[in-house]
Scaffold this motif. Structure first.
Motif, short mmCIF file in Angstrom:
data_model
loop_
_atom_site.label_atom_id
_atom_site.label_comp_id
_atom_site.label_asym_id
_atom_site.label_seq_id
_atom_site.Cartn_x
_atom_site.Cartn_y
_atom_site.Cartn_z
N ALA A 79 43.47 -23.50 -27.77
CA ALA A 79 44.84 -23.21 -28.22
C ALA A 79 44.83 -23.07 -29.74
O ALA A 79 44.57 -24.03 -30.47
N VAL A 80 45.07 -21.87 -30.23
CA VAL A 80 45.07 -21.59 -31.67
C VAL A 80 46.52 -21.40 -32.11
O VAL A 80 47.24 -20.56 -31.58
N SER A 81 46.92 -22.20 -33.12
CA SER A 81 48.34 -22.20 -33.51
C SER A 81 48.68 -21.14 -34.53
O SER A 81 49.85 -20.91 -34.81
N ASP A 82 47.68 -20.50 -35.11
CA ASP A 82 47.97 -19.39 -36.02
C ASP A 82 46.84 -18.38 -35.95
O ASP A 82 45.78 -18.65 -35.40
N SER A 83 47.08 -17.21 -36.45
CA SER A 83 46.06 -16.17 -36.46
C SER A 83 45.62 -15.92 -37.90
O SER A 83 46.40 -16.09 -38.84
N THR A 127 43.66 -22.53 -37.14
CA THR A 127 44.09 -23.88 -36.79
C THR A 127 43.99 -24.06 -35.28
O THR A 127 44.70 -23.42 -34.51
N ALA A 128 43.04 -24.94 -34.87
CA ALA A 128 42.82 -25.20 -33.45
C ALA A 128 42.58 -26.69 -33.26
O ALA A 128 41.80 -27.31 -34.00
N ALA A 129 43.25 -27.27 -32.29
CA ALA A 129 43.13 -28.70 -32.03
C ALA A 129 41.68 -29.07 -31.74
O ALA A 129 41.03 -28.44 -30.91
N GLY A 130 41.19 -30.11 -32.40
CA GLY A 130 39.84 -30.59 -32.16
C GLY A 130 38.76 -29.92 -32.97
O GLY A 130 37.60 -30.32 -32.90
N PHE A 131 39.10 -28.91 -33.78
CA PHE A 131 38.12 -28.23 -34.62
C PHE A 131 38.52 -28.39 -36.09
O PHE A 131 39.69 -28.27 -36.44
N GLN A 132 37.52 -28.64 -36.93
CA GLN A 132 37.75 -28.83 -38.35
C GLN A 132 36.53 -28.39 -39.14
O GLN A 132 35.42 -28.35 -38.61
N SER A 133 36.71 -28.06 -40.39
CA SER A 133 35.59 -27.69 -41.26
C SER A 133 34.71 -28.90 -41.49
O SER A 133 35.19 -30.02 -41.65
N ASP A 134 33.40 -28.68 -41.51
CA ASP A 134 32.47 -29.80 -41.67
C ASP A 134 31.09 -29.27 -42.05
O ASP A 134 30.80 -28.08 -41.88
N THR A 135 30.24 -30.17 -42.54
CA THR A 135 28.85 -29.86 -42.85
C THR A 135 27.96 -30.48 -41.78
O THR A 135 28.09 -31.67 -41.48
N VAL A 136 27.07 -29.68 -41.21
CA VAL A 136 26.29 -30.10 -40.04
C VAL A 136 24.81 -29.79 -40.26
O VAL A 136 24.45 -28.71 -40.71
N GLY A 137 23.96 -30.75 -39.95
CA GLY A 137 22.52 -30.53 -39.98
C GLY A 137 22.03 -29.93 -38.68
O GLY A 137 22.68 -30.08 -37.63
N ASN A 138 20.90 -29.26 -38.73
CA ASN A 138 20.36 -28.65 -37.52
C ASN A 138 18.83 -28.58 -37.58
O ASN A 138 18.23 -28.65 -38.66
N VAL A 139 18.23 -28.45 -36.42
CA VAL A 139 16.77 -28.31 -36.29
C VAL A 139 16.49 -27.00 -35.57
O VAL A 139 16.69 -26.90 -34.35
N PRO A 140 16.05 -25.96 -36.29
CA PRO A 140 15.73 -24.68 -35.63
C PRO A 140 14.37 -24.72 -34.95
O PRO A 140 13.38 -25.17 -35.54
#
Length: 212
Positions: free
Chosen positions: A94-98, A140-153
């Motif tokens: 559910a996205v509250s804005d476009s 704007t979507a419930a449960g999603f936010q900007s963040d910094t994430v590590g990863n292992v390719p």
């Protein structure tokens, strides 16, 4: 749709492999390819998510640039920029804005080691490394936010060396160290303390450049 796009990328890699192998076989000799030194490559392809993340985020465009140091014909050390742009699946999220443009932008860097399986100018290889990405959630979507994430390719690919020219097709899977940019998704029930069981990232790209 996701399986179809992955199938198209896999088919593309297979076509590159067959064409490259056929061209060198027709030449009937070892190429004078420059396989050692520093390579600079740019390219693009497709990036998507798996498991629960894949249900909420659609596949999108991937792009990047890589500098490779190759002290031998089989060992490579890479530093690269990798980015992607994806949209939410509006049927699940559910996205509250476009917004104009993609819902989620990823920009990151990674350090990767590659190991060639042959020393020939057409070279399959394996890769592994570490990376970090900034996720900019623009919609704007419930449960999603900007963040910094590590990863292992982790993954593999195929390189073609013709003189100074270098072409590279690769597929890799990024294991996410955490997923706090998607806090609405369940953690891995097999590991109660885990927050990394909701999916990872697959990326397929074709890259072109030169070796100096």
């Amino acid at each position: 749709m996701k399986r179809t796009r992955m199938g198209v990328m896999a088919a593309g890699v297979a076509v590159v492999s067959l064409c490259a192998s056929g061209a060198l076989a027709a030449a009937g000799r070892e190429s004078s390819a420059d396989m050692r030194g520093v390579s600079v490559l740019v390219g693009g392809g497709i990036e998507g998510y798996t498991r629960s993340l894949g249900a909420d985020i659609q596949p999108g465009a991937a792009y990047g640039a890589t500098v490779i140091l190759r002290p031998t014909k089989v060992v490579g050390l890479e530093l690269g920029y990798a980015g992607a742009s994806n949209n939410f699946d509006r049927s699940n999220v559910a996205v509250s804005d476009s917004v104009r443009g993609p819902d989620v932008m990823r920009n990151g860097g990674q350090a990767v080691a590659t190991l060639g399986l042959t020393a020939a100018p057409v070279q399959p290889y394996l890769l592994a490394g570490v990376g970090i990405s900034r996720y900019n959630v623009r919609a704007t979507a419930a449960g999603f936010q900007s963040d910094t994430v590590g990863n292992v390719p982790l993954g593999g690919g195929l390189r073609l060396h013709l003189g100074h020219f270098t072409a590279d097709a690769r597929i890799n899977y990024n294991v996410l160290v955490d997923q706090q940019f998607a806090t609405n998704l369940p953690s891995d029930t097999t590991t109660p303390t885990s927050t990394t069981g909701t999916g990872g990232i697959y990326t397929g790209t074709v890259n072109l450049g030169s070796t100096f």
